[in-house]
Structures are given as structure tokens and as C-alpha cells.
Write a protein that holds these residues in place. Structure first.
Motif, PDB file in Angstrom:
ATOM      1  N   GLU A 141      -7.007  -3.744   5.999  1.00 56.10           N
ATOM      2  CA  GLU A 141      -6.284  -2.949   5.015  1.00 56.10           C
ATOM      3  C   GLU A 141      -7.221  -2.572   3.872  1.00 56.10           C
ATOM      4  OE1 GLU A 141      -2.669  -4.777   3.428  1.00 56.10           O
ATOM      5  OE2 GLU A 141      -3.015  -3.627   1.606  1.00 56.10           O
ATOM      6  N   HIS A 188      -3.168   0.688  -0.029  1.00 58.44           N
ATOM      7  CA  HIS A 188      -1.738   0.448   0.133  1.00 58.44           C
ATOM      8  C   HIS A 188      -1.010   1.228  -0.953  1.00 58.44           C
ATOM      9  CE1 HIS A 188       1.378  -2.851   1.331  1.00 58.44           C
ATOM     10  NE2 HIS A 188       1.867  -1.636   1.368  1.00 58.44           N
ATOM     11  N   GLU A 206       0.201   1.757   4.486  1.00 57.44           N
ATOM     12  CA  GLU A 206      -1.120   1.147   4.362  1.00 57.44           C
ATOM     13  C   GLU A 206      -2.170   2.036   5.012  1.00 57.44           C
ATOM     14  OE1 GLU A 206       0.055  -3.600   4.464  1.00 57.44           O
ATOM     15  OE2 GLU A 206      -0.296  -2.526   6.322  1.00 57.44           O
TER      16      GLU A 206
HETATM   17 MG    MG Z   1      -0.710  -4.944   1.127  1.00 54.49          MG
END
Ligand code: MG
Ligand code: ATP
Length: 557
Positions: free
Chosen positions: A404, A407, A209
Motif C-alpha cells: 500500500e 490511501h 488504496e
Molecule cells: Mg490504509
């Protein structure tokens, strides 16, 4: 763009329910407008920033050899039935019927859509590898949409999917995507960490990530200041623990009312690391509810994502964990559950050592037992904490918070296999495609970037993201000389191809300045009093420092 004719409306009031500065400033600056829970209109300013983010992503993705396409937003449910995710995905997947009573979903992600797209079209290993991406809407019916564009229900994602004839080639593409993502986030000017990650509902083997570092982040990262090891807490590892052995003979001990690790440790004068803690959970599966017992050392905590992953590895029908009601817990002799207890799943953390002696429940009301752990089904179950030792170099690790923003996953044949998507290999044999997938939260970046780049007055864009490179502000529009000079400068910069916002509104100077500060455009050219001595003022949004110079000198800079 002329501000007096633009669809740019700012407000002073802090919108209620907007906790984060990014959310407040985007609403107050007229970048976004809320339509419903987790659904926003991107107004002209917001749209410009989104386009800027998109073009950086497109530049680097195209350079890597990936090709852009756009898949239909509405996906037939049949695609999701083939992969098996129609039942498994949970409530985030919005399912609906059309007028012919056929089932559809609004795509939260497009593994199924892309597999159906290339199936039967790419037939031979000679046509591989291929990497296809789109920058498009996604819909996830999130339980708690919040923080503006950070967790929306409708949002823009860049999703890429690659197809390969060997795992070596997937590994190569995965590394290329990591490099591509680093180049994208570097160019966007984001401070980020690349961390080991859990693969979540999308599944697969390796995954990393990209975390934008910010205090408000919903993700906890563990990082090693010494060797650079970094992981999402959901996938974090640690150096194996050394625990003191317990030298006591096997025996049953009467422990009335001693149910917690603390009570046992104090009363029996034992370190909590020699006591086994049992966490009882309900498990929702496709074929009904089950129960699971997770054993960890007394001073460790269960990490629920790890626990769920451990179950999913053992049983493909597992959906989620839930807390059992008090009665079902009592059936297990809550507080006295120990080695030998039975349930649908019994899993021991890998820090529990075979042959070592522990205190655990005796599976009998008011009794515990000293006995050896004879072995069992083991996995990594525990929450890694600040101060735990790095798995690579044993230095003490620490926590950081992150959002995040990207990814990357190695999917392998997780989708191609059940969906029957194959190619012919060198020997003419049909093989399922080996896949990777790579996501970026495009609209999330718009908000997340502001979390790293703002002050008490507003947003501070860099030139890459900014909706306009500069603003030309006429201090007093009623002053003819100022107005004419402003026009001249604006037209000149536009002719040079610059992205300029011209504030020629009949507003007080203070209003114009505070809008400049709120909107966060990197630079303003102020045409005001100094014009009498032939000068304009340059204002830098980040430092708010001013510099007087002639326009000619500015152009010559
Ligand atoms: Mg994810
Ligand atoms: P999260 O853990 O934040 O829910 P995810 O793991 O579900 O994200 P992915 O399925 O990997 O997300 O999706 C790819 C990217 O899409 C994420 O890295 C994130 O940047 C973005 N994203 C995911 N969910 C949302 C959302 N609800 N709103 C905005 N962006 C999102």
C-alpha cells in the motif's frame, strides 16, 4: 558531487535481517542506516531520492489546489481524547508525559491535529472547501517493523485533509484526489492498482488504496481480469453464491467425535456448503472482554478484518478480536455450536439464506441438528478466494500481492462531530465539517519502488527518483588524460544544471562499476581506454548496454 568527498559508503556484505532486495541494496548502497528497530537515518543518497519523491507529490498536490503546511510533530493527548481515539488506538500510538506531567502522543496520523488547526479559524461555508497537506514524520509503534522503509516505526507520510460543506463536494474532492494520485504514481513510474479498501482505524465511509504491485507485498488484492474490479481482500466482495438446497426434515443427529466440517461432510455424506461453521472469538472492548459467534457456510472462511468491522459497526467500544482459551471454547461446546447459540454478538454471513435448511451444531455435546435458518443479524464476513466470481461481471477473480503506497478516505463528520468543529452554513446554522483524508507513504515508496526496479546487481532508478541523473566515471584516475577529460565533462554537465555524481576515486575500475550498478543511477559516462580514439562510453544502467561516441556527439544527442 565528487565521490571522493561524499558521504557515500557502499558495502559488499549482505546485511543480516535484510530479507528484501530493496532493504539490502538501500543499506549496501549507503542510502539508509539503521538506528533502531524500524528507525532509519536517511543518508545523503536516500535523502535525495526522498526529496525527488516529495517534489513530484508537491507538484501535483499544489496543482489540485491543496496547500502545504506543517503541523507540530508532538501532539497534545487532549486532541486525541476529544476524538475518542486516545483509548481506542492501541499500542501503535506512542504516549508520553512531559516534565509538567502532561500527556502527549507522537502523531501516527493527524486528523485530530488538523481539526484543531482549522477549528475557529474557518468559520463560514464561504471559506470552504479547503484541502491542507503536509509531508512530515509519523510515528507508529508497529508490532513487526520490517522490510526497511516499507514498515518502519518512524516514517515520512504525505497526509492531506479536506473540509467541505456538503457530501457532494467531498465526493468531488475525493475524485480529484484519485486523479491527482494517479498522476503522482504515473510520474513516479510505479506499476500500481487502485483497489476498494477497508477504512481501518481511521474510519469513514468510502475508501480506495493505491497498491504497488510486488510479490513481497503484505496486502492481498483480489482482481477481476475481465472487468477490472479490484479490492483489498479486507473489503472484497463476490457474486452471491448459489448453493444446493438440503432436503432433509428437521432432526437431531448423534455425531460423536464429528467436530470439523470435513468429518461431518464425509460421515453424513453432505456437501460442506450446507453445513454451518461457527467461529468463536473473544472481543476486547473499552468496557471489558466479550464473546462473538460468527457463522459462515462450511466451505467459506472468516475474514477477520470484516468480522471486526461488523462488530465495530454494532458497538463503538469494540477494539479487537482475540482467540479464546480452550476452557472458554469448551463452554460453548466447541465443535457442536449451532443455530440458537447465545453470545454477546452472534452474526451470520450474508451467504446464509433465510428459510433454507442447514446442518449446524445442536449446542449439545456430540449432537448436530438439521434445521431452517430463521434469520438473524447478517453481514459480509467471508474471505474471498481465488476463483470466486466477480461481484460486477461474474468472471473468475484472482489474487495479487501489493504494497500500500496511498490511501484516500471519505471521513464525513467522524472527527469534526466529536471534536466540535463546525462552520456556519447558508442559513447561519452551525454544521460539523465534512472531511476527507488522503495519505501517501513517501518513505515507503523509496523501498517499494526498488522492489519493482532492481536486478541481481542493484537498484535501477528512473530519472525521476534517481539521486543523480548520471555518473561520470574515470576508469583510471592515475591516467592524466582520463582525469582531465572526466573533470571537463563533469564541470560541463554541472554547468548545464545536471545532477551528476563524479567518480574520481582512486579505486579499481571493477569497484567503480559495481558501485554504479549497486547505486542504480540511470546512466554512466565512462572515461577510459576509448579516450585514445577520442571517445567516451555511455552505459545504460537498466540494460547495461554500452555505446561509444565522442563527448560532442553525446552533447548533441
Ligand atoms: Mg490504509
Ligand atoms: P498498512 O495497512 O500498511 O499498515 P495503514 O493502512 O495503516 O497501512 P494509513 O493509515 O492509510 O496506513 O497511512 C497512509 C500511508 O502511510 C499508507 O498508505 C502507507 O503507504 C504509509 N504507511 C503506513 N504505515 C507505515 C509504516 N509503518 N511505515 C511506512 N509507511 C507506512
Amino acid at each position: 558531487m565528487r565521490m571522493s568527498k561524499s558521504f557515500i559508503y557502499t558495502t559488499k556484505e549482505t546485511p543480516k535481517d535484510a530479507e528484501l532486495k530493496s532493504h539490502q541494496y538501500l543499506l549496501r548502497g549507503g542510502y539508509i542506516q539503521q538506528v533502531g528497530s524500524g528507525i532509519y537515518n536517511l543518508l545523503p543518497l536516500g535523502d535525495r531520492v526522498l526529496e525527488n519523491i516529495k517534489s513530484v507529490i508537491q507538484k501535483h498536490m499544489n496543482k489540485s489546489g491543496a496547500q502545504e503546511l506543517t503541523l507540530g510533530f508532538v501532539t497534545p493527548a487532549s486532541f486525541w481524547q476529544k476524538s475518542g481515539r486516545y483509548e481506542k488506538y492501541g499500542k501503535e500510538l506512542l504516549r508520553f508525559k512531559d516534565r509538567k506531567d502532561q500527556d502527549f502522543v507522537l502523531g501516527p496520523t493527524y486528523e485530530e491535529g488538523i481539526v484543531e488547526c482549522i477549528k475557529g479559524v474557518v468559520k463560514s461555508y464561504k471559506q470552504l472547501p479547503i484541502n491542507l497537506y503536509q509531508i512530515h514524520l509519523k510515528f507508529r509503534d508497529e508490532v513487526r517493523p520490517r522490510f526497511g522503509l516499507i514498515r518502519g516505526r518512524e516514517f515520512v507520510m504525505k497526509d492531506a485533509y479536506s473540509f467541505h460543506s456538503s457530501t457532494q463536494d467531498l465526493d468531488r474532492e475525493f475524485d480529484l484526489m484519485e486523479q491527482t494520485y494517479r498522476a503522482i504514481f504515473d510520474e513516479l513510474g510505479i506499476k500500481y492498482a487502485v483497489v476498494e479498501a477497508d477504512s481501518g482505524a481511521i474510519g469513514g465511509s468510502g475508501s480506495k488504496e493505491f497498491m504497488l504491485l510486488a510479490e513481497c507485498g503484505e496486502d492481498t488484492l483480489i482482481t477481476c481480469p475481465s472487468c477490472g474490479y479490484a479490492s483489498n481482500i479486507e473489503a472484497a466482495r463476490r457474486h452471491p453464491r448459489q448453493t444446493t438446497p438440503l432436503s432433509m426434515q428437521p432432526q437431531k443427529i448423534h455425531t460423536p467425535n464429528l467436530k470439523t466440517i470435513n468429518e461431518l461432510s464425509n460421515h453424513l455424506n453432505l456437501p460442506s456448503e450446507v453445513i454451518l461453521k461457527c467461529i468463536i472469538k473473544g472481543v476486547k472492548t473499552l468496557s471489558g472482554n466479550k464473546t462473538a459467534l460468527f457463522f459462515v457456510l462450511g466451505d467459506d472462511e472468516l475474514e477477520e478484518t470484516k468480522a471486526l468491522n461488523a462488530l465495530s459497526k454494532r458497538d463503538g467500544e469494540v477494539l479487537e478480536l482475540f482467540d479464546l482459551d480452550m476452557q472458554s471454547m469448551q463452554d460453548f461446546k466447541l465443535g457442536f455450536v449451532g443455530l440458537g447459540a447465545e453470545a454477546d454478538f452472534v452474526i451470520f454471513d450474508e451467504a446464509i439464506e433465510v428459510g433454507k435448511t442447514y446442518l449446524s451444531g445442536a449446542n449439545e455435546q456430540d449432537y448436530h441438528q438439521i434445521c431452517d435458518f430463521q434469520g438473524g443479524d447478517q453481514d459480509d464476513l467471508v474471505l474471498i478466494r481465488e476463483g470466486d466470481e466477480c461481484p460486477n461481471c461474474s468472471a473468475k477473480m484472482r489474487y495479487q500481492k501489493g504494497i500500500e503506497v496511498g490511501h484516500i478516505f471519505k471521513l464525513g463528520t467522524k472527527y469534526s462531530d466529536p471534536m466540535g468543529a463546525t462552520f456556519l452554513d447558508q442559513n447561519g446554522k452551525a454544521q460539523p465539517f465534512i472531511m476527507g483524508c488522503y495519505g501517501i507513504g513517501v518513505s515507503r515508496i523509496l523501498s517499494a519502488f526498488i522492489e519493482q526496479n532492481h536486478d541481481e546487481r542493484g537498484i535501477i532508478w528512473n530519472e525521476v527518483l534517481a539521486p543523480f541523473e548520471c555518473m561520470v566515471i574515470v576508469s583510471n584516475i592515475k591516467n592524466q588524460a582520463q582525469r582531465e577529460e572526466g573533470e571537463k565533462i563533469y564541470e560541463h554537465l554541472i554547468a548545464q544544471g545536471k545532477r551528476v555524481l563524479f567518480d574520481e576515486r582512486d579505486e579499481r575500475f571493477g569497484v567503480k562499476m559495481s558501485d554504479f550498478e549497486l547505486l542504480g543511477i540511470p546512466q554512466a559516462i565512462l572515461v577510459g581506454k576509448e579516450l585514445e580514439s577520442g571517445k567516451i562510453e555511455l552505459i545504460d544502467r537498466k540494460t547495461l548496454s554500452k555505446q561509444s561516441l565522442s563527448f560532442e556527439a553525446f552533447l548533441g544527442e
